[in-house]
Design a protein around this motif. Structure first.
Motif, PDB file in Angstrom:
ATOM      1  N   ASP A  95      57.627  65.029  -4.948  1.00 59.86           N
ATOM      2  CA  ASP A  95      57.014  65.501  -6.189  1.00 59.86           C
ATOM      3  C   ASP A  95      57.509  64.708  -7.389  1.00 59.86           C
ATOM      4  OD1 ASP A  95      55.637  67.652  -4.885  1.00 59.86           O
ATOM      5  OD2 ASP A  95      57.542  68.734  -4.820  1.00 59.86           O
ATOM      6  N   SER A  99      54.094  59.785  -3.418  1.00 54.97           N
ATOM      7  CA  SER A  99      53.774  59.985  -2.003  1.00 54.97           C
ATOM      8  C   SER A  99      52.471  59.261  -1.674  1.00 54.97           C
ATOM      9  CB  SER A  99      53.639  61.482  -1.700  1.00 54.97           C
ATOM     10  OG  SER A  99      52.626  62.052  -2.509  1.00 54.97           O
ATOM     11  N   PRO A 100      52.189  59.086  -0.381  1.00 55.94           N
ATOM     12  CA  PRO A 100      50.934  58.433   0.010  1.00 55.94           C
ATOM     13  C   PRO A 100      49.732  59.347  -0.243  1.00 55.94           C
ATOM     14  CG  PRO A 100      52.573  58.372   1.782  1.00 55.94           C
ATOM     15  CD  PRO A 100      53.065  59.345   0.768  1.00 55.94           C
ATOM     16  N   VAL A 101      48.616  58.735  -0.627  1.00 56.72           N
ATOM     17  CA  VAL A 101      47.352  59.461  -0.778  1.00 56.72           C
ATOM     18  C   VAL A 101      46.246  58.611  -0.163  1.00 56.72           C
ATOM     19  CG1 VAL A 101      48.025  60.724  -2.853  1.00 56.72           C
ATOM     20  CG2 VAL A 101      46.964  58.473  -3.074  1.00 56.72           C
ATOM     21  N   LEU A 102      45.168  59.266   0.229  1.00 60.33           N
ATOM     22  CA  LEU A 102      44.036  58.563   0.819  1.00 60.33           C
ATOM     23  C   LEU A 102      43.009  58.279  -0.272  1.00 60.33           C
ATOM     24  CD1 LEU A 102      43.158  57.571   3.632  1.00 60.33           C
ATOM     25  CD2 LEU A 102      41.818  59.683   3.850  1.00 60.33           C
ATOM     26  N   VAL A 103      42.707  57.003  -0.500  1.00 60.27           N
ATOM     27  CA  VAL A 103      41.746  56.589  -1.520  1.00 60.27           C
ATOM     28  C   VAL A 103      40.717  55.668  -0.863  1.00 60.27           C
ATOM     29  CG1 VAL A 103      41.411  55.420  -3.727  1.00 60.27           C
ATOM     30  CG2 VAL A 103      43.505  56.729  -3.324  1.00 60.27           C
ATOM     31  N   THR A 107      45.117  54.080   2.585  1.00 58.82           N
ATOM     32  CA  THR A 107      46.328  54.801   2.207  1.00 58.82           C
ATOM     33  C   THR A 107      47.007  54.047   1.074  1.00 58.82           C
ATOM     34  OG1 THR A 107      46.625  55.642   4.449  1.00 58.82           O
ATOM     35  CG2 THR A 107      48.533  55.708   2.994  1.00 58.82           C
ATOM     36  N   TRP A 109      49.846  54.267  -2.366  1.00 57.62           N
ATOM     37  CA  TRP A 109      51.010  54.962  -2.908  1.00 57.62           C
ATOM     38  C   TRP A 109      50.662  55.513  -4.286  1.00 57.62           C
ATOM     39  CZ3 TRP A 109      55.539  56.757  -1.279  1.00 57.62           C
ATOM     40  CH2 TRP A 109      56.479  57.151  -2.232  1.00 57.62           C
ATOM     41  N   ASN A 110      50.988  56.797  -4.500  1.00 60.19           N
ATOM     42  CA  ASN A 110      50.736  57.449  -5.782  1.00 60.19           C
ATOM     43  C   ASN A 110      52.081  57.783  -6.427  1.00 60.19           C
ATOM     44  OD1 ASN A 110      49.156  58.767  -7.831  1.00 60.19           O
ATOM     45  ND2 ASN A 110      49.761  60.722  -6.930  1.00 60.19           N
TER      46      ASN A 110
END
Length: 336
Positions: A95, A99-103, A107, A109-110
């Motif tokens: 937080d 963390s990784p996000v799907l865009v 994949t 990094w956010n």
């Protein structure tokens, strides 16, 4: 190696085309100081390079007394970005750091808010607000403090161990601590408190200076100064009960934001022709929502409001006439 090249070669891809102008605060109402806390913070920030002292501050006080508002106003006054981390026990490393996000089936990094604050500090001063930092579990505090000391950096395991280095002198950290028996918190030890440098205790403005809070209310709402003064005095009666250790059911004072809502609602109820608008506004704008889970506190606060404000008019000079009549009645009862 440039930052752009490093972003491609380390870990998963990341898009860091941030516009930190979007984090600037606008239309923040003036902050009215308890004493000189804002002036002292601004003075420390101005001379931080010369003194070598990191701009770290800890604001303690009851909920709703203006700690968060102070941080927002300071960022607005300095015209710098404000990035907020809301403290809670469920806060995890991801937080804070990202963390990784799907865009679009990729994949990415956010970055988390702590990482963004360090990146922003490379470009110039930024205020990092750690709201209710004493609610953060020890594991997450360890991550926070690695960024708050003179190292000013974090390591992103999800990006192959990338080191994000900030400018510690540009990272203006304001941590807030809610104080009172009703809060479930993690204790800040002495070493942790030292990391925040100067500590300022803030309380409800009306308990320090009735006139200051009354003028704030009359400036930001349609009610007159005499009525604002009576509302603040009534709020102070409730606040004083919250500090009473002799069996009062009230365990939290009325925040300034709710005092403002109380005044606005009273004026609206007067326009709508409701009976006893100041008392009914207190019930609806303050007591029901704020003491919703504490029936005994709500009933005790209602009696305080009725004792002081029952029958008070909301409009103009009529308030002063009503107060004069009340004073004469009290004097008459005392001499009887």
């Amino acid at each position: 190696m440039s930052d752009e090249q490093r972003d491609v070669t380390i870990g998963m891809p990341v898009d860091r085309e941030y516009d930190f102008e979007e984090y600037h605060q606008t239309d923040v109402p003036r902050y009215v100081q308890n004493e000189d806390e804002l002036d002292r913070m601004l003075a420390d920030i101005r001379v931080r390079r010369e003194t070598g002292k990191l701009p770290r501050f800890l604001l303690g006080g009851p909920t709703g007394c203006g700690k968060t508002h102070c941080a927002r106003y300071l960022a607005s006054h300095l015209d710098v970005p404000l990035i907020t981390i809301q403290g809670k026990y469920s806060l995890h490393e991801a937080d804070l750091l990202g963390s990784p996000v799907l865009v679009d089936d990729r994949t990415m990094w956010n970055d988390g808010p702590l990482t963004k604050a360090l990146l922003a500090s490379r470009e110039g001063p930024v205020v990092l607000l750690l709201d209710e930092v004493n609610r953060v579990r020890p594991e997450a505090k360890g991550v926070l403090f690695s960024a708050l000391d003179d190292r000013g950096r974090v390591e992103l395991d999800g990006r192959g161990g990338e080191i994000v280095q900030g400018d510690p002198q540009n990272l203006i950290v304001i941590a807030t601590v809610n104080q009172g028996p009703e809060y479930v918190t993690e204790r800040l030890d002495r070493a942790e408190r030292r990391r925040f440098g100067n500590k300022f205790s803030i309380t409800y403005l009306g308990l320090i200076d009735v006139e200051k809070e009354a003028r704030l209310v009359s400036d930001q709402t349609p009610v007159s100064l005499p009525l604002a003064t009576e509302i603040v005095k009534t709020a102070n009666d409730i606040r004083s009960q919250a500090r009473d250790e002799n069996g009062s059911a009230i365990n939290a004072g009325v925040p300034t934001a709710m005092v403002l809502s109380w005044a606005r609602t009273a004026f609206a109820y007067q326009d709508a022709g409701l009976d006893d608008p100041a008392v009914e506004a207190a019930r609806d704008a303050v007591l029901r929502p704020f003491y919703d889970e504490n029936h005994a506190a709500r009933e005790q606060a209602v009696e305080i409001v009725k004792d002081r404000l029952s029958g008070i008019p909301v409009g103009g000079e009529a308030v002063e006439d009503w107060l004069a009549d009340e004073r004469r009645a009290v004097k008459g009862n005392g001499s009887a």
